[in-house]
Write a protein that holds these residues in place. Structure first.
Motif, short mmCIF file in Angstrom:
data_model
loop_
_atom_site.label_atom_id
_atom_site.label_comp_id
_atom_site.label_asym_id
_atom_site.label_seq_id
_atom_site.Cartn_x
_atom_site.Cartn_y
_atom_site.Cartn_z
N LEU A 21 0.83 -1.21 0.00
CA LEU A 21 0.00 0.00 0.00
C LEU A 21 0.86 1.26 0.00
N ALA A 22 1.98 1.19 0.74
CA ALA A 22 2.87 2.36 0.80
C ALA A 22 3.49 2.68 -0.55
N GLU A 23 3.62 1.64 -1.38
CA GLU A 23 4.21 1.85 -2.71
C GLU A 23 3.28 2.66 -3.60
N GLN A 24 1.96 2.56 -3.32
CA GLN A 24 1.00 3.37 -4.06
C GLN A 24 1.11 4.81 -3.57
N SER A 25 0.78 5.73 -4.37
CA SER A 25 0.92 7.16 -4.03
C SER A 25 -0.28 7.61 -3.21
N THR A 26 -0.36 7.12 -1.96
CA THR A 26 -1.43 7.54 -1.05
C THR A 26 -0.88 8.59 -0.09
N ARG A 27 -1.80 9.32 0.53
CA ARG A 27 -1.40 10.35 1.48
C ARG A 27 -0.94 9.73 2.80
N THR A 28 -1.38 8.51 3.07
CA THR A 28 -1.08 7.85 4.34
C THR A 28 0.32 7.23 4.31
N ARG A 29 1.09 7.51 5.35
CA ARG A 29 2.41 6.89 5.51
C ARG A 29 2.23 5.61 6.32
N PHE A 30 2.40 4.47 5.66
CA PHE A 30 2.28 3.19 6.34
C PHE A 30 3.65 2.73 6.82
N SER A 31 3.72 2.27 8.06
CA SER A 31 4.97 1.74 8.60
C SER A 31 4.64 0.65 9.60
N MET A 32 5.66 -0.08 9.98
CA MET A 32 5.45 -1.17 10.94
C MET A 32 6.64 -1.24 11.89
N VAL A 33 6.38 -1.68 13.08
CA VAL A 33 7.42 -1.79 14.10
C VAL A 33 7.52 -3.24 14.54
N ARG A 34 8.70 -3.80 14.42
CA ARG A 34 8.92 -5.21 14.71
C ARG A 34 9.80 -5.32 15.96
N PHE A 35 9.32 -6.02 16.96
CA PHE A 35 10.12 -6.21 18.17
C PHE A 35 9.90 -7.60 18.73
#
Length: 658
Positions: A447-461
């Protein structure tokens, strides 16, 4: 005031040696024999006679016989075995029986037979007076000294403790425990050698180097750490030094937690998880913490869970304009909502609890459209590996399709930042939970690769300690129950962090996101769970029971790896982490599928799920998720790292920059 004076007068008596107490009571009984003969003569003659030197009445015969008969009878019948506990109805009954035998003997001598100079009625009057005197003395002793004696026994039986730290916190703790019936303070220990040998509040101050000898001489069972301002490094040194001594270690909270009011005994608690792990916590960057939260509308899914709840607690401190709580569990949502209201009186207007499932995309779109959140933290997930392994369809639908539904709703509402809470189990997963979370990551990357206004990220721990079902609370309960501690494998290792650390990392990572980021925390070296279990046993004042110590307190039982469980977890799929503006947060570069390709494969996976075709589901997961292997192969132990020498993320980064 009189009661206090009598109690103070009684303490020296109670403190006397047992032999001395018996001599005192024997002397009292002897005096009663003499006194009652004298009173008996007065009652018979109406005049006081001299006990010695009276040529006609000769009362010394009556005194001598009384002492020679009464004292042996008292000794034989146990009058001096339990002096100050000898009270109550049973004691009075014993006194009556013994005096009855005494009366029979005494009356036979002076009333039936008779002796020159001793009136015959003395043989009847004196035993009655002696019964009254002895009975009264026992009753008074029981009333005055019996309760104090029992209290003294209880005080003596209390666990003996030393307070580590003779500063303000230690003094307040000792004062709070002065009247406590739980523990008995035997002194202080302090690192400042200038204080050694001195007395503080009536208690001596010892050197920590003498602790091993003090445990033996003072019978110390517990050490209370009253050092709220000490560094984590120093606390870890102290705890490590006490592990082999088999004393229970308890601690006070940090200075910030004790800022309100005085210290109480209830403030004492078991060792922090950080103390058990022996590692420094991650210090947050406060600029990053407030960037996407302060003054903004923030939405948290899974708000009633361990991570989601801690996120809500910390977000509330960052003063968001509105904090929206989403959870499908009514009870969990109620609990976190009430807790937030108690923490902040102004929270009622800013905190909104919403019952909803993240899998309900129309409802999620409606919520996003109504509240227009600026930042979303997606913590809703099924996380327990064995449980998800037994319920794979629900696990995938909740963790993967739930993430897809919330992400689409966020993109539709033009949310600025969307942060997924992920896990180290998503790396080369051997279980459904890990594979479903990796799929969720891939969805956000696509989804982040698409030019959306939303910044998608993930945190792995790694593993979060203190959460529901985590290892430390489980081990603690097993230690309280007397063991055994159950462990799936002697060599199993895990990365660990605390719930506050995890929540802070999520907030900070979201503030650094540019889109499609996979953030990883440098969590140091993985912890061997066997070592953690042994450390908990030793710091509880107990010993490990094994083949080398069969008389130990707690054993460790190996139960075997659970379905889908790895021996060693990883944080990276590849070996190419990059730095960020936070020194302890790395950015991973993970491969993923373009959104059109991924959506097509997800559709095929959905078809298999709807048909409950688990063989097809596993095959499709293998094709979709890099490194995923089905349950049968995973259980063989051939996947993933082969030993505990798995490098930390920071070591990998350093090695690459050389």
């Amino acid at each position: 005031m009189k009661t206090h004076f009598l109690n103070r007068l009684a303490m020296p008596i109670l403190g006397m040696p047992r032999v001395a107490k018996r001599i005192v009571v024997l002397a009292v009984d002897t005096a009663l024999c003499v006194l009652t003969v004298w009173l008996a003569y007065y009652l018979r003659l109406g005049d006081w006679v001299k006990l010695s030197g009276d040529p006609y009445w000769q009362p010394m015969w009556a005194v001598a016989v009384s002492v020679l008969v009464a004292i042996p009878l008292f000794i034989v019948n146990g009058f001096y075995r339990a002096i100050f506990r000898y009270s109550g109805l049973s004691a009075i009954q014993t006194v009556v029986k013994v005096i009855g035998v005494y009366t029979l003997i005494y009356a036979t001598v002076f009333t039936a037979i008779g002796i020159q100079g001793v009136p015959r009625t003395i043989g009847l009057i004196q035993p009655m007076l002696l019964l009254l005197g002895v009975g009264t003395s026992r009753a008074l002793a029981g009333f005055w000294l019996g309760g104090l004696y029992q209290n003294r026994l209880k005080l003596e039986a209390r666990p003996r403790v030393l307070i580590y730290g003779a500063g303000n916190a230690g003094r307040q703790l000792a004062a709070a425990m002065a009247n406590s019936h739980e523990m008995r303070v035997m002194g202080f220990m302090d690192d400042d050698d200038r204080l050694h040998g001195h007395v503080l509040n009536g208690q001596p101050i010892y050197s920590p180097a003498d602790l091993e000898a003090l445990i033996e001489t003072l019978q110390i069972s517990t050490v209370l750490m009253a050092m709220p301002s000490a560094s984590r490094h120093r606390r870890n040194e102290i705890i490590a030094g006490m592990r082999h001594l088999h004393v229970s270690v308890r601690t006070l909270p940090s200075v910030s937690e004790l800022a309100q009011g005085k210290i109480h005994v209830s403030d004492l608690r078991e060792l922090d998880i950080d103390d058990l792990l022996g590692r420094e916590p991650v210090s947050p960057n406060h600029i990053l913490l407030g960037k996407n939260t302060t003054g903004k509308v923030v939405l948290v899914t899974g708000a009633g869970g361990s991570i989601g709840g801690e996120l809500c607690r910390q977000l509330l401190l960052l003063n968001p304009a509105t904090l929206v709580l989403v959870d499908q569990s009514e009870y969990a949502l109620y609990q976190i909502h009430q807790e937030l209201l108690e923490r902040d009186e102004t929270a009622e207007d800013r905190v909104v609890p919403l019952l909803a499932s993240v899998r309900d995309e129309p409802l999620m779109r409606e919520i996003f459209a109504s509240w227009r959140p600026d930042t979303v933290y997606h913590a809703a997930a099924y996380k327990h590996v064995p449980l998800v392994e037994h319920n794979p369809i629900e696990g995938i639908r909740n963790n993967t399709w739930g993430t897809l539904a919330v992400a689409r709703a966020a993109a539709s509402a033009q949310v600025s930042d969307f942060v997924l809470i992920s896990t180290d189990k998503a790396v080369r997963p051997t279980n459904i939970m890990g594979a479903s979370k990796r799929l969720a990551e891939m969805i956000l990357q696509a989804l982040a690769e698409q030019s959306t206004r939303t910044r998608f990220s993930m945190v792995r721990f790694g593993n979060v300690l203190g959460s529901s079902g985590s290892v430390v609370p489980k081990f603690r309960q097993q230690v309280r129950d007397g063991g055994p501690i159950t462990l799936t494998h002697p060599d199993i290792t895990r990365y660990f962090m605390t719930i506050p650390e995890a929540a802070q990392l999520v907030i900070q990572a979201g503030a650094m996101a540019k889109g499609g980021d996979v953030f990883v925390l440098d969590m140091g070296e993985p912890v061997r769970i066997m070592d953690l279990a042994i450390r908990m046993i030793e710091l509880s004042g107990l010993t490990l029971r094994d083949e080398f110590n069969p008389e130990g307190d707690i054993s460790i039982e190996i139960t075997g790896l659970r379905p889908g469980e790895k021996l060693f977890e990883e944080l990276l799929i590849g070996d190419n982490p990059g730095p960020t503006s936070h020194p302890l947060i790395m950015k991973a570069h993970e491969d993923f599928l373009p959104l059109p390709v991924l959506e097509s494969k997800l559709q095929d996976l959905a078809t298999s799920l709807n048909q409950s075709d688990m063989d097809a589901v596993k095959q499709q997961l293998q094709a979709l998720v890099s490194g995923y292997c089905c349950l049968e192969d995973a259980s063989s132990g051939t996947l993933g790292p082969t030993g505990p020498a798995n490098p930390s993320v920071k070591e990998t980064l350093v090695a690459q920059t050389r």
